[in-house]
Design a protein around this motif. Structure first.
Motif, PDB file in Angstrom:
ATOM      1  N   ARG A 172       0.580  -1.522  -0.320  1.00 21.22           N
ATOM      2  CA  ARG A 172       0.548  -0.001  -0.387  1.00 21.22           C
ATOM      3  C   ARG A 172       0.756   1.341  -0.554  1.00 21.22           C
ATOM      4  N   HIS A 173       1.770   1.356   0.766  1.00 24.06           N
ATOM      5  CA  HIS A 173       2.885   2.551   0.881  1.00 24.06           C
ATOM      6  C   HIS A 173       3.476   2.434  -0.659  1.00 24.06           C
ATOM      7  N   ILE A 174       4.175   1.438  -1.166  1.00 21.90           N
ATOM      8  CA  ILE A 174       4.706   1.826  -2.666  1.00 21.90           C
ATOM      9  C   ILE A 174       3.578   2.123  -3.651  1.00 21.90           C
ATOM     10  N   ARG A 201       4.014  -8.348  -9.269  1.00 21.19           N
ATOM     11  CA  ARG A 201       3.141  -7.150  -8.084  1.00 21.19           C
ATOM     12  C   ARG A 201       3.395  -5.863  -7.991  1.00 21.19           C
ATOM     13  N   LEU A 202       4.895  -5.712  -7.525  1.00 18.24           N
ATOM     14  CA  LEU A 202       5.099  -4.122  -8.510  1.00 18.24           C
ATOM     15  C   LEU A 202       4.749  -3.868  -9.638  1.00 18.24           C
ATOM     16  N   ALA A 203       4.709  -3.968 -10.301  1.00 17.50           N
ATOM     17  CA  ALA A 203       3.658  -3.428 -11.707  1.00 17.50           C
ATOM     18  C   ALA A 203       2.078  -3.009 -11.775  1.00 17.50           C
ATOM     19  N   GLU A 204       2.018  -4.190 -10.957  1.00 20.30           N
ATOM     20  CA  GLU A 204       0.289  -3.574 -10.458  1.00 20.30           C
ATOM     21  C   GLU A 204      -0.013  -2.557 -10.089  1.00 20.30           C
ATOM     22  N   LEU A 205       1.394  -1.811  -9.151  1.00 16.96           N
ATOM     23  CA  LEU A 205       1.594  -0.689  -7.312  1.00 16.96           C
ATOM     24  C   LEU A 205       1.850   0.224  -8.132  1.00 16.96           C
ATOM     25  N   VAL A 207       4.785   0.646  -9.942  1.00 10.32           N
ATOM     26  CA  VAL A 207       6.808   0.900 -10.091  1.00 10.32           C
ATOM     27  C   VAL A 207       7.081  -0.110 -11.948  1.00 10.32           C
ATOM     28  N   ARG A 208       7.628   0.440 -12.490  1.00  9.31           N
ATOM     29  CA  ARG A 208       8.544   0.573 -13.510  1.00  9.31           C
ATOM     30  C   ARG A 208       9.186   0.363 -14.062  1.00  9.31           C
ATOM     31  N   ILE A 209      10.582   0.329 -12.417  1.00  5.67           N
ATOM     32  CA  ILE A 209      11.537   0.018 -12.465  1.00  5.67           C
ATOM     33  C   ILE A 209      11.664  -1.128 -10.781  1.00  5.67           C
ATOM     34  N   VAL A 210      12.655  -1.571 -11.382  1.00  2.00           N
ATOM     35  CA  VAL A 210      13.120  -2.465 -10.408  1.00  2.00           C
ATOM     36  C   VAL A 210      15.038  -3.792  -9.942  1.00  2.00           C
ATOM     37  N   ASP A 211      15.006  -3.343  -8.879  1.00  2.00           N
ATOM     38  CA  ASP A 211      16.944  -3.598  -8.661  1.00  2.00           C
ATOM     39  C   ASP A 211      16.582  -4.678  -8.329  1.00  2.00           C
ATOM     40  N   VAL A 212      16.949  -5.815  -8.806  1.00  2.00           N
ATOM     41  CA  VAL A 212      16.390  -7.110  -8.460  1.00  2.00           C
ATOM     42  C   VAL A 212      17.828  -7.198  -7.156  1.00  2.00           C
ATOM     43  N   SER A 213      18.673  -7.240  -6.810  1.00  2.00           N
ATOM     44  CA  SER A 213      19.836  -6.747  -5.349  1.00  2.00           C
ATOM     45  C   SER A 213      19.844  -8.216  -5.135  1.00  2.00           C
ATOM     46  N   GLY A 214      20.299  -9.303  -5.446  1.00  2.00           N
ATOM     47  CA  GLY A 214      20.836 -10.668  -5.188  1.00  2.00           C
ATOM     48  C   GLY A 214      21.156 -10.558  -4.354  1.00  2.00           C
ATOM     49  N   ASN A 215      21.293 -12.775  -4.113  1.00  2.00           N
ATOM     50  CA  ASN A 215      22.549 -12.502  -2.458  1.00  2.00           C
ATOM     51  C   ASN A 215      23.685 -12.461  -3.138  1.00  2.00           C
ATOM     52  N   CYS A 246      17.990 -14.458 -10.324  1.00  2.00           N
ATOM     53  CA  CYS A 246      16.716 -12.832 -10.713  1.00  2.00           C
ATOM     54  C   CYS A 246      16.211 -12.551 -12.131  1.00  2.00           C
ATOM     55  N   LEU A 247      17.438 -12.459 -12.461  1.00  2.00           N
ATOM     56  CA  LEU A 247      17.032 -11.675 -14.192  1.00  2.00           C
ATOM     57  C   LEU A 247      16.461 -12.622 -14.687  1.00  2.00           C
ATOM     58  N   VAL A 248      16.881 -14.061 -14.464  1.00  2.00           N
ATOM     59  CA  VAL A 248      16.375 -14.785 -15.645  1.00  2.00           C
ATOM     60  C   VAL A 248      14.668 -15.208 -15.395  1.00  2.00           C
ATOM     61  N   ASP A 249      14.474 -15.462 -13.700  1.00  2.00           N
ATOM     62  CA  ASP A 249      13.181 -15.624 -13.414  1.00  2.00           C
ATOM     63  C   ASP A 249      12.154 -14.219 -13.394  1.00  2.00           C
ATOM     64  N   GLY A 250      13.110 -13.275 -13.432  1.00  2.00           N
ATOM     65  CA  GLY A 250      11.848 -12.318 -13.477  1.00  2.00           C
ATOM     66  C   GLY A 250      12.345 -11.590 -15.416  1.00  2.00           C
ATOM     67  N   ALA A 251      12.246 -11.940 -15.852  1.00  2.00           N
ATOM     68  CA  ALA A 251      12.805 -11.507 -17.377  1.00  2.00           C
ATOM     69  C   ALA A 251      11.404 -11.447 -18.297  1.00  2.00           C
ATOM     70  N   GLU A 252      10.263 -12.158 -18.134  1.00  2.00           N
ATOM     71  CA  GLU A 252       9.238 -12.842 -19.043  1.00  2.00           C
ATOM     72  C   GLU A 252       8.492 -11.293 -18.436  1.00  2.00           C
ATOM     73  N   ALA A 253       8.226 -11.250 -17.179  1.00  2.00           N
ATOM     74  CA  ALA A 253       7.481 -10.451 -16.068  1.00  2.00           C
ATOM     75  C   ALA A 253       7.731  -9.331 -16.685  1.00  2.00           C
ATOM     76  N   ALA A 254       8.646  -9.114 -16.438  1.00  2.00           N
ATOM     77  CA  ALA A 254       9.871  -7.922 -16.665  1.00  2.00           C
ATOM     78  C   ALA A 254       9.153  -7.183 -18.104  1.00  2.00           C
ATOM     79  N   LEU A 255       9.344  -7.897 -19.220  1.00  2.00           N
ATOM     80  CA  LEU A 255       8.666  -7.614 -20.239  1.00  2.00           C
ATOM     81  C   LEU A 255       7.417  -7.498 -20.961  1.00  2.00           C
ATOM     82  N   THR A 256       7.019  -8.902 -19.728  1.00  2.00           N
ATOM     83  CA  THR A 256       5.164  -8.972 -20.077  1.00  2.00           C
ATOM     84  C   THR A 256       4.308  -7.317 -19.538  1.00  2.00           C
ATOM     85  N   ASN A 257       5.248  -6.750 -17.897  1.00  2.00           N
ATOM     86  CA  ASN A 257       4.418  -5.932 -17.545  1.00  2.00           C
ATOM     87  C   ASN A 257       5.039  -4.234 -17.487  1.00  2.00           C
ATOM     88  N   GLY A 258       6.264  -4.083 -18.785  1.00  2.00           N
ATOM     89  CA  GLY A 258       6.663  -2.624 -19.007  1.00  2.00           C
ATOM     90  C   GLY A 258       7.611  -2.275 -18.021  1.00  2.00           C
TER      91      GLY A 258
END
Length: 371
Positions: A172-174, A201-205, A207-215, A246-258
């Motif tokens: 909600r805050h984001i 989920r972030l795209a629904e909120l 957000v259009r830029i996401v830094d995956v910042s993995g371990n 994170c990058l391979v997991d999120g690639a399709e979601a990022a492309l789909t959601n801009g």
């Protein structure tokens, strides 16, 4: 414990952690990403552009100094050195968490120095996900910030002795921040990774830029555990997804959601930068490595190191035949080891990355899924 003491602890423990990691020559998930070498695909160095588009703005290089510190006299001097390095090399720079400033305005200069030493650069303010829009605007105005970075750090908070224990309001805050601020909002983890589901989920909120910042880089579960009496909560030391995962997991979601993906976490070399760009990142952030150089050798050494990184990133693009950052998404990649296994478990075909250049209708990033 005061904010200032906590921030000083974070710097001290992060530098010690990075030195220990480098001394041990520990393998990284980035080592499970290899380029297929095509001997006749090289281009000319003068033809390579390092420019990349992030949030409607063109950055001159796909590299940035990621969120680190601020809030004490010592960390203010760290920020001064980082800002000078950003100014001299053209890198975007993010502040550390500005919670200390929002709680105590007397530490403002320890953050404001990022803009004072870098008046024309791309500066990103950093806040936690509990701030109100009014608090976020205070942080943005202090730095004359071009974007706001909102860190999500549930694992760090849980291990932190004085950390938060309620994360239910974060979405909600984001959403309120994306609706009201009028500048790009970047959501980043602090070293535990962002999954495809979270990207969606972030795209629904909004957000259009996401830094995956993995371990794989600075480990705040270990840092906060070291601050606990008895160091009794070390069981989360290996929590999270690596940056390549994170990058391979999120690639399709990022492309789909801009959504534009940024990558940070465990970046050790210019080769890691190019690997992350080839996996779909628009730009790559570095924290621990640059902080350690600054603390050990000073700002001139950091400027020299960043300059060398930029040169080597360009030269790696030359041998890969990539005239632009986006063209790296055509490079053929071999995903092996644990990364390939994560792909399979998440329904992603790792073999699709090995033959991207053969498909004339390929998207920016592979979206092949195992059926």
């Amino acid at each position: 414990m005061s904010y200032a003491s906590r921030k000083d602890d974070h710097v001290r423990l992060a530098v010690a952690q990075h030195r220990e990691s480098m001394a041990g020559h520990r393998r990284s998930p980035f080592d499970e990403v290899a380029f297929v070498h095509h001997a006749l695909r090289g281009t000319a160095e003068h033809a390579v552009s390092l420019a990349t588009e992030v949030g409607g703005t063109t950055w001159p290089v796909p590299l940035y100094i990621n969120a680190m510190t601020g809030g004490s006299a010592r960390t203010g001097e760290v920020n001064r050195g980082l800002a000078i390095a950003a100014r001299e090399t053209g890198l975007a720079i993010a502040s550390g968490s500005m919670s200390a400033y929002l709680a105590d305005g007397s530490v403002a200069e320890t953050y404001r120095v990022l803009r004072g030493e870098n008046p024309d650069g791309y500066v990103i303010a950093n806040v936690n996900a509990n701030v109100t829009p009014e608090m976020a605007m205070r942080a943005v105005e202090l730095l004359g910030a071009d974007a706001l970075q909102v860190h999500v750090n549930a694992i760090q908070e849980i291990v932190m002795p004085e950390g938060d224990r309620d994360f239910s309001a974060w979405p909600r805050h984001i959403a309120r921040l994306t609706e009201t601020l009028g500048i790009p909002v970047i959501v980043k983890e602090v070293g535990f990774g962002i999954s495809a589901d979270t990207v969606t989920r972030l795209a629904e909120l909004g957000v259009r830029i996401v830094d995956v910042s993995g371990n794989g880089g600075t480990n705040f579960a270990l840092i906060e555990n070291a601050r606990r009496r008895g160091a009794d909560f070390g069981l989360l030391a290996d929590w999270g997804l690596s940056t390549p995962a994170c990058l391979v997991d999120g690639a399709e979601a990022a492309l789909t959601n801009g959504v534009a993906l940024l990558a940070s976490g465990g970046v050790r070399t210019p080769l890691d930068v190019v690997r992350a760009l080839a996996l779909g990142a628009r730009a790559v952030g570095v924290s621990g490595h640059f902080l350690t150089i600054l603390e050990s050798e000073g700002v001139d050494a950091l400027i020299a190191a960043i300059t060398a990184w930029i040169t080597q990133i360009r030269q790696l693009m030359v041998v890969l035949g990539a005239d632009t950052v986006r063209a790296l998404a055509d490079a053929d990649l071999l995903l092996t080891g644990g990364l390939a296994e994560i792909c399979r478990l998440r329904g992603i075909d790792p073999a699709a990355y090995a033959r991207r250049s053969r498909n004339p209708l390929r998207p920016i990033v592979p979206t092949s899924r195992l059926r």
